[in-house]
Design a protein around this motif. Structure first.
Motif, PDB file in Angstrom:
ATOM      1  N   SER A   1      32.309  39.386  36.477  1.00 52.99           N
ATOM      2  CA  SER A   1      33.435  40.064  35.839  1.00 52.99           C
ATOM      3  C   SER A   1      33.063  41.532  35.680  1.00 52.99           C
ATOM      4  O   SER A   1      31.884  41.874  35.578  1.00 52.99           O
ATOM      5  CB  SER A   1      33.769  39.437  34.482  1.00 52.99           C
ATOM      6  OG  SER A   1      32.722  39.640  33.564  1.00 52.99           O
TER       7      SER A   1
ATOM      8  N   SER B   1      34.717  45.478  34.054  1.00 51.42           N
ATOM      9  CA  SER B   1      35.761  46.111  33.252  1.00 51.42           C
ATOM     10  C   SER B   1      35.556  47.616  33.220  1.00 51.42           C
ATOM     11  O   SER B   1      34.433  48.111  33.358  1.00 51.42           O
ATOM     12  CB  SER B   1      35.752  45.564  31.820  1.00 51.42           C
ATOM     13  OG  SER B   1      34.520  45.889  31.188  1.00 51.42           O
TER      14      SER B   1
ATOM     15  N   THR C   1      48.918  40.580  32.825  1.00 48.49           N
ATOM     16  CA  THR C   1      47.811  39.758  33.296  1.00 48.49           C
ATOM     17  C   THR C   1      48.310  38.957  34.490  1.00 48.49           C
ATOM     18  O   THR C   1      49.502  38.657  34.597  1.00 48.49           O
ATOM     19  CB  THR C   1      47.318  38.784  32.215  1.00 48.49           C
ATOM     20  OG1 THR C   1      48.379  37.904  31.872  1.00 48.49           O
ATOM     21  CG2 THR C   1      46.822  39.509  30.987  1.00 48.49           C
TER      22      THR C   1
ATOM     23  N   THR D   1      45.750  37.331  40.362  1.00 46.63           N
ATOM     24  CA  THR D   1      45.273  38.237  41.403  1.00 46.63           C
ATOM     25  C   THR D   1      45.688  39.651  41.026  1.00 46.63           C
ATOM     26  O   THR D   1      46.716  39.847  40.355  1.00 46.63           O
ATOM     27  CB  THR D   1      45.855  37.899  42.787  1.00 46.63           C
ATOM     28  OG1 THR D   1      47.273  38.110  42.764  1.00 46.63           O
ATOM     29  CG2 THR D   1      45.545  36.460  43.187  1.00 46.63           C
ATOM     30  N   LEU D   2      44.909  40.620  41.468  1.00 52.62           N
ATOM     31  CA  LEU D   2      45.244  42.017  41.154  1.00 52.62           C
ATOM     32  C   LEU D   2      46.595  42.414  41.733  1.00 52.62           C
ATOM     33  O   LEU D   2      47.347  43.163  41.109  1.00 52.62           O
ATOM     34  CB  LEU D   2      44.150  42.957  41.661  1.00 52.62           C
ATOM     35  CG  LEU D   2      42.859  42.955  40.865  1.00 52.62           C
ATOM     36  CD1 LEU D   2      41.788  43.783  41.567  1.00 52.62           C
ATOM     37  CD2 LEU D   2      43.101  43.477  39.467  1.00 52.62           C
TER      38      LEU D   2
ATOM     39  N   LYS E   1      43.594  35.826  35.159  1.00 56.16           N
ATOM     40  CA  LYS E   1      42.199  36.179  35.432  1.00 56.16           C
ATOM     41  C   LYS E   1      41.945  37.678  35.364  1.00 56.16           C
ATOM     42  O   LYS E   1      40.805  38.109  35.214  1.00 56.16           O
ATOM     43  CB  LYS E   1      41.793  35.686  36.826  1.00 56.16           C
ATOM     44  CG  LYS E   1      41.870  34.199  36.989  1.00 56.16           C
ATOM     45  CD  LYS E   1      40.603  33.572  36.501  1.00 56.16           C
ATOM     46  CE  LYS E   1      40.643  32.073  36.758  1.00 56.16           C
ATOM     47  NZ  LYS E   1      39.649  31.386  35.953  1.00 56.16           N
ATOM     48  N   HIS E   2      42.983  38.477  35.516  1.00 55.52           N
ATOM     49  CA  HIS E   2      42.845  39.931  35.503  1.00 55.52           C
ATOM     50  C   HIS E   2      43.824  40.499  34.478  1.00 55.52           C
ATOM     51  O   HIS E   2      44.912  39.940  34.284  1.00 55.52           O
ATOM     52  CB  HIS E   2      43.143  40.523  36.875  1.00 55.52           C
ATOM     53  CG  HIS E   2      42.405  39.837  37.988  1.00 55.52           C
ATOM     54  ND1 HIS E   2      41.040  39.768  38.047  1.00 55.52           N
ATOM     55  CD2 HIS E   2      42.859  39.179  39.074  1.00 55.52           C
ATOM     56  CE1 HIS E   2      40.669  39.110  39.130  1.00 55.52           C
ATOM     57  NE2 HIS E   2      41.770  38.731  39.776  1.00 55.52           N
TER      58      HIS E   2
ATOM     59  N   LEU F   1      41.053  48.019  32.499  1.00 54.54           N
ATOM     60  CA  LEU F   1      41.234  46.988  33.510  1.00 54.54           C
ATOM     61  C   LEU F   1      40.071  46.008  33.395  1.00 54.54           C
ATOM     62  O   LEU F   1      38.904  46.420  33.369  1.00 54.54           O
ATOM     63  CB  LEU F   1      41.259  47.596  34.914  1.00 54.54           C
ATOM     64  CG  LEU F   1      41.380  46.631  36.087  1.00 54.54           C
ATOM     65  CD1 LEU F   1      42.705  45.885  36.054  1.00 54.54           C
ATOM     66  CD2 LEU F   1      41.217  47.376  37.400  1.00 54.54           C
ATOM     67  N   ASN F   2      40.387  44.717  33.301  1.00 48.50           N
ATOM     68  CA  ASN F   2      39.391  43.649  33.241  1.00 48.50           C
ATOM     69  C   ASN F   2      39.639  42.699  34.401  1.00 48.50           C
ATOM     70  O   ASN F   2      40.775  42.287  34.624  1.00 48.50           O
ATOM     71  CB  ASN F   2      39.499  42.864  31.931  1.00 48.50           C
ATOM     72  CG  ASN F   2      39.364  43.756  30.726  1.00 48.50           C
ATOM     73  OD1 ASN F   2      40.350  44.287  30.250  1.00 48.50           O
ATOM     74  ND2 ASN F   2      38.156  43.927  30.248  1.00 48.50           N
ATOM     75  N   VAL F   3      38.565  42.328  35.129  1.00 50.77           N
ATOM     76  CA  VAL F   3      38.684  41.501  36.324  1.00 50.77           C
ATOM     77  C   VAL F   3      37.650  40.377  36.262  1.00 50.77           C
ATOM     78  O   VAL F   3      36.481  40.629  35.970  1.00 50.77           O
ATOM     79  CB  VAL F   3      38.461  42.350  37.603  1.00 50.77           C
ATOM     80  CG1 VAL F   3      38.456  41.477  38.838  1.00 50.77           C
ATOM     81  CG2 VAL F   3      39.522  43.429  37.712  1.00 50.77           C
ATOM     82  N   ARG F   4      38.074  39.155  36.543  1.00 49.32           N
ATOM     83  CA  ARG F   4      37.174  37.997  36.639  1.00 49.32           C
ATOM     84  C   ARG F   4      37.135  37.549  38.102  1.00 49.32           C
ATOM     85  O   ARG F   4      38.173  37.348  38.720  1.00 49.32           O
ATOM     86  CB  ARG F   4      37.677  36.841  35.786  1.00 49.32           C
ATOM     87  CG  ARG F   4      37.596  37.079  34.304  1.00 49.32           C
ATOM     88  CD  ARG F   4      38.132  35.841  33.567  1.00 49.32           C
ATOM     89  NE  ARG F   4      38.186  36.081  32.148  1.00 49.32           N
ATOM     90  CZ  ARG F   4      37.205  35.779  31.295  1.00 49.32           C
ATOM     91  NH1 ARG F   4      36.105  35.236  31.734  1.00 49.32           N
ATOM     92  NH2 ARG F   4      37.330  36.023  30.010  1.00 49.32           N
TER      93      ARG F   4
END
Length: 174
Positions: A31, A33, A118, A121-122, A86-87, A55-58
């Protein structure tokens, strides 16, 4: 993380992070951020502009974690936890008044604009927006955190428009 006093009692902070776990000779649970926070100098002693964006991404998340957004987590015009994925992207911009002394209390006001979403996928992130006004109350003899009440109006979805949503809580939203 990097922070600086940009002068005249203003503040800027940029933060970036990455997390991963080594398990069975593989890197899992990635992850990352990025976050920005800024507060302007006081404007004629009456107001200050404060904002944040993040921005937070898993990636490869074996724990099946997710981010939520809505209500108390940044989109005040939407229900608490209305969006999950997830994002997450969120940003907030506020015009905060300087506190006014009323006896031993401190009262303040805020006008705000929030955006975020959220998704899993981005490419599926689809920004939602809201705007509103709020009041802040500080009772220094009891606590150092403000009591807030916000009235927000969502721009999209079934909760859009009148009558909006009222939320209350302790602490600033960000």
């Amino acid at each position: 993380s990097w922070a600086v006093d940009a002068g005249k009692n203003s503040y800027l902070r940029f933060r970036a992070g990455w997390y991963a776990k080594h398990l069975n000779r593989a890197i899992v649970d990635h992850s990352w951020s990025t976050n920005f926070y800024g507060a302007s100098p006081s404007i004629n002693g009456w107001f200050r502009v404060v904002g944040r964006a993040g921005l937070n991404v898993r990636i490869q998340d074996s724990r099946n974690g997710f981010y939520s957004l809505g209500g108390d987590s940044g989109l005040r015009g939407y229900a608490v936890g209305q969006f999950t994925g997830k994002h997450r992207f969120r940003s907030n911009l506020e015009l905060r008044s300087s506190p006014v002394s009323v006896y031993s209390l401190r009262l303040g006001a805020v006008a705000f604009w929030d955006q975020g979403h959220t998704a899993d996928t981005l490419s599926d992130l689809s920004m939602r927006h809201d705007a509103g006004v709020g009041l802040r109350l500080l009772i220094p003899q009891v606590n150092t955190q403000v009591l807030r009440i916000d009235w927000a109006f969502a721009f999209q979805g079934i909760t859009a428009g009148w009558p909006g949503r009222i939320s209350m809580g302790f602490f600033q939203v960000f």
